[in-house]
Write a protein that holds these residues in place. Structure first.
Motif, PDB file in Angstrom:
ATOM      1  N   ASP A  31      48.092  51.368  40.484  1.00 60.20           N
ATOM      2  CA  ASP A  31      48.574  50.045  40.896  1.00 60.20           C
ATOM      3  C   ASP A  31      47.408  49.181  41.372  1.00 60.20           C
ATOM      4  O   ASP A  31      47.298  48.006  41.023  1.00 60.20           O
ATOM      5  N   MET A  32      46.552  49.783  42.174  1.00 60.84           N
ATOM      6  CA  MET A  32      45.418  49.053  42.728  1.00 60.84           C
ATOM      7  C   MET A  32      44.418  48.677  41.642  1.00 60.84           C
ATOM      8  O   MET A  32      43.915  47.549  41.605  1.00 60.84           O
ATOM      9  N   ARG A  33      44.153  49.622  40.751  1.00 56.61           N
ATOM     10  CA  ARG A  33      43.222  49.359  39.650  1.00 56.61           C
ATOM     11  C   ARG A  33      43.742  48.194  38.797  1.00 56.61           C
ATOM     12  O   ARG A  33      42.990  47.296  38.420  1.00 56.61           O
ATOM     13  N   HIS A  34      45.038  48.198  38.531  1.00 61.73           N
ATOM     14  CA  HIS A  34      45.642  47.120  37.731  1.00 61.73           C
ATOM     15  C   HIS A  34      45.518  45.772  38.453  1.00 61.73           C
ATOM     16  O   HIS A  34      45.216  44.753  37.826  1.00 61.73           O
ATOM     17  N   ALA A  35      45.752  45.766  39.775  1.00 62.13           N
ATOM     18  CA  ALA A  35      45.646  44.523  40.540  1.00 62.13           C
ATOM     19  C   ALA A  35      44.216  43.965  40.502  1.00 62.13           C
ATOM     20  O   ALA A  35      44.019  42.755  40.334  1.00 62.13           O
ATOM     21  N   ILE A  36      43.229  44.837  40.638  1.00 65.07           N
ATOM     22  CA  ILE A  36      41.833  44.400  40.581  1.00 65.07           C
ATOM     23  C   ILE A  36      41.477  43.935  39.169  1.00 65.07           C
ATOM     24  O   ILE A  36      40.827  42.900  38.984  1.00 65.07           O
ATOM     25  N   GLN A  37      41.910  44.680  38.163  1.00 68.88           N
ATOM     26  CA  GLN A  37      41.625  44.301  36.780  1.00 68.88           C
ATOM     27  C   GLN A  37      42.232  42.938  36.453  1.00 68.88           C
ATOM     28  O   GLN A  37      41.626  42.140  35.744  1.00 68.88           O
ATOM     29  N   ASN A  89      24.686  44.151  38.297  1.00 74.29           N
ATOM     30  CA  ASN A  89      24.208  45.234  37.445  1.00 74.29           C
ATOM     31  C   ASN A  89      24.594  46.588  38.030  1.00 74.29           C
ATOM     32  O   ASN A  89      23.879  47.140  38.848  1.00 74.29           O
ATOM     33  N   ASN A  90      25.761  47.081  37.621  1.00 74.15           N
ATOM     34  CA  ASN A  90      26.271  48.378  38.063  1.00 74.15           C
ATOM     35  C   ASN A  90      26.382  48.444  39.587  1.00 74.15           C
ATOM     36  O   ASN A  90      26.058  49.437  40.216  1.00 74.15           O
ATOM     37  N   ALA A  91      26.854  47.339  40.179  1.00 74.17           N
ATOM     38  CA  ALA A  91      27.013  47.256  41.629  1.00 74.17           C
ATOM     39  C   ALA A  91      28.264  48.011  42.058  1.00 74.17           C
ATOM     40  O   ALA A  91      29.235  48.114  41.317  1.00 74.17           O
ATOM     41  N   GLY A  92      28.232  48.549  43.259  1.00 72.90           N
ATOM     42  CA  GLY A  92      29.421  49.226  43.749  1.00 72.90           C
ATOM     43  C   GLY A  92      29.190  49.916  45.067  1.00 72.90           C
ATOM     44  O   GLY A  92      28.129  49.831  45.667  1.00 72.90           O
ATOM     45  N   GLY A  93      30.222  50.600  45.483  1.00 70.45           N
ATOM     46  CA  GLY A  93      30.186  51.329  46.736  1.00 70.45           C
ATOM     47  C   GLY A  93      31.587  51.507  47.260  1.00 70.45           C
ATOM     48  O   GLY A  93      32.570  51.325  46.545  1.00 70.45           O
ATOM     49  N   THR A  94      31.680  51.830  48.529  1.00 74.86           N
ATOM     50  CA  THR A  94      32.962  52.026  49.193  1.00 74.86           C
ATOM     51  C   THR A  94      33.242  50.811  50.055  1.00 74.86           C
ATOM     52  O   THR A  94      32.365  50.349  50.796  1.00 74.86           O
ATOM     53  N   THR A  95      34.470  50.294  49.957  1.00 72.19           N
ATOM     54  CA  THR A  95      34.840  49.087  50.678  1.00 72.19           C
ATOM     55  C   THR A  95      36.322  49.101  50.999  1.00 72.19           C
ATOM     56  O   THR A  95      37.073  49.927  50.479  1.00 72.19           O
ATOM     57  N   GLU A  96      36.747  48.173  51.837  1.00 72.25           N
ATOM     58  CA  GLU A  96      38.170  48.007  52.134  1.00 72.25           C
ATOM     59  C   GLU A  96      38.693  46.833  51.333  1.00 72.25           C
ATOM     60  O   GLU A  96      38.066  45.779  51.271  1.00 72.25           O
ATOM     61  N   MET A  97      39.855  47.029  50.715  1.00 69.10           N
ATOM     62  CA  MET A  97      40.526  45.972  49.966  1.00 69.10           C
ATOM     63  C   MET A  97      41.974  45.948  50.412  1.00 69.10           C
ATOM     64  O   MET A  97      42.527  46.983  50.785  1.00 69.10           O
ATOM     65  N   LYS A  98      42.589  44.769  50.357  1.00 69.35           N
ATOM     66  CA  LYS A  98      43.973  44.633  50.796  1.00 69.35           C
ATOM     67  C   LYS A  98      44.886  44.319  49.615  1.00 69.35           C
ATOM     68  O   LYS A  98      44.517  43.557  48.726  1.00 69.35           O
ATOM     69  N   PHE A  99      46.064  44.930  49.665  1.00 68.39           N
ATOM     70  CA  PHE A  99      47.045  44.791  48.594  1.00 68.39           C
ATOM     71  C   PHE A  99      48.429  44.552  49.189  1.00 68.39           C
ATOM     72  O   PHE A  99      48.727  45.041  50.281  1.00 68.39           O
ATOM     73  N   THR A 100      49.249  43.819  48.456  1.00 67.83           N
ATOM     74  CA  THR A 100      50.645  43.632  48.831  1.00 67.83           C
ATOM     75  C   THR A 100      51.487  43.643  47.564  1.00 67.83           C
ATOM     76  O   THR A 100      50.979  43.391  46.465  1.00 67.83           O
ATOM     77  N   ARG A 101      52.762  43.940  47.726  1.00 69.94           N
ATOM     78  CA  ARG A 101      53.656  44.005  46.567  1.00 69.94           C
ATOM     79  C   ARG A 101      54.236  42.617  46.318  1.00 69.94           C
ATOM     80  O   ARG A 101      54.726  41.962  47.225  1.00 69.94           O
ATOM     81  N   ALA A 102      54.191  42.180  45.065  1.00 72.87           N
ATOM     82  CA  ALA A 102      54.792  40.924  44.628  1.00 72.87           C
ATOM     83  C   ALA A 102      55.865  41.251  43.589  1.00 72.87           C
ATOM     84  O   ALA A 102      56.025  42.409  43.206  1.00 72.87           O
ATOM     85  N   ASP A 103      56.563  40.245  43.118  1.00 66.27           N
ATOM     86  CA  ASP A 103      57.584  40.460  42.088  1.00 66.27           C
ATOM     87  C   ASP A 103      56.994  41.092  40.835  1.00 66.27           C
ATOM     88  O   ASP A 103      57.640  41.882  40.167  1.00 66.27           O
ATOM     89  N   SER A 104      55.734  40.763  40.549  1.00 66.50           N
ATOM     90  CA  SER A 104      55.075  41.270  39.337  1.00 66.50           C
ATOM     91  C   SER A 104      54.422  42.634  39.533  1.00 66.50           C
ATOM     92  O   SER A 104      53.879  43.191  38.599  1.00 66.50           O
ATOM     93  N   GLY A 105      54.452  43.154  40.748  1.00 66.58           N
ATOM     94  CA  GLY A 105      53.795  44.427  41.047  1.00 66.58           C
ATOM     95  C   GLY A 105      52.811  44.240  42.194  1.00 66.58           C
ATOM     96  O   GLY A 105      52.864  43.259  42.922  1.00 66.58           O
ATOM     97  N   TRP A 106      51.906  45.185  42.354  1.00 65.01           N
ATOM     98  CA  TRP A 106      50.920  45.122  43.433  1.00 65.01           C
ATOM     99  C   TRP A 106      49.844  44.093  43.092  1.00 65.01           C
ATOM    100  O   TRP A 106      49.404  43.995  41.953  1.00 65.01           O
ATOM    101  N   VAL A 107      49.436  43.312  44.117  1.00 64.48           N
ATOM    102  CA  VAL A 107      48.396  42.309  43.924  1.00 64.48           C
ATOM    103  C   VAL A 107      47.330  42.473  45.007  1.00 64.48           C
ATOM    104  O   VAL A 107      47.606  42.925  46.113  1.00 64.48           O
ATOM    105  N   PHE A 108      46.115  42.112  44.637  1.00 60.70           N
ATOM    106  CA  PHE A 108      44.976  42.112  45.550  1.00 60.70           C
ATOM    107  C   PHE A 108      45.049  40.855  46.388  1.00 60.70           C
ATOM    108  O   PHE A 108      45.281  39.774  45.866  1.00 60.70           O
ATOM    109  N   VAL A 109      44.915  40.988  47.709  1.00 57.14           N
ATOM    110  CA  VAL A 109      44.902  39.823  48.583  1.00 57.14           C
ATOM    111  C   VAL A 109      43.551  39.750  49.274  1.00 57.14           C
ATOM    112  O   VAL A 109      42.965  40.762  49.628  1.00 57.14           O
ATOM    113  N   GLN A 110      43.048  38.537  49.431  1.00 56.39           N
ATOM    114  CA  GLN A 110      41.719  38.351  49.996  1.00 56.39           C
ATOM    115  C   GLN A 110      41.783  38.053  51.465  1.00 56.39           C
ATOM    116  O   GLN A 110      42.701  37.603  51.999  1.00 56.39           O
TER     117      GLN A 110
END
Length: 110
Positions: A31-37, A89-110
């Motif tokens: 769900d989270m991967r889909h929201a970010i994508q 360029n291949n950036a990444g790491g561990t971070t906190e992200m916020k998600f909530t459920r919408a009618d369309s499914g889980w969404v990323f919230v900023q």
């Protein structure tokens, strides 16, 4: 009906009841991967519309944990991700992200 049959039917319900409680209502990794994508797809479309070239690509994504934010429908989740794209360029790491459920499914919230 025999007591063995009643007992076996009751046991058959146990896995279903356990699955219903899994995750405590929090988003799953897919769900989270889909929201970010979805967010990346929107950014990529804007880049294409502006004549840009390199797109943002989600290379890796892993859910580590989630906790509900008190008094809201938002989950704060710790994730590990790796992205590629303009200035990334291949950036990444561990971070906190916020998600909530919408009618369309889980969404990323900023």
């Amino acid at each position: 009906m025999s007591s063995i049959l009643k007992y076996s039917r009751a046991l058959a319900l146990v896995p279903l009841l356990m699955m219903a409680g899994c995750g405590n209502g929090e988003p799953g990794e897919d769900d989270m991967r889909h929201a970010i994508q979805t967010q990346f797809d929107k950014a990529n479309e804007a880049t294409r519309s502006a004549g840009g070239g390199k797109q943002i690509v989600l290379r890796e994504f892993k859910k580590l944990s989630c906790a509900k934010v008190n008094g809201s429908a938002v989950f704060a989740c710790t994730v590990t991700l790796r992205v590629d794209g303009p200035w990334l360029n291949n950036a990444g790491g561990t971070t906190e992200m916020k998600f909530t459920r919408a009618d369309s499914g889980w969404v990323f919230v900023q």
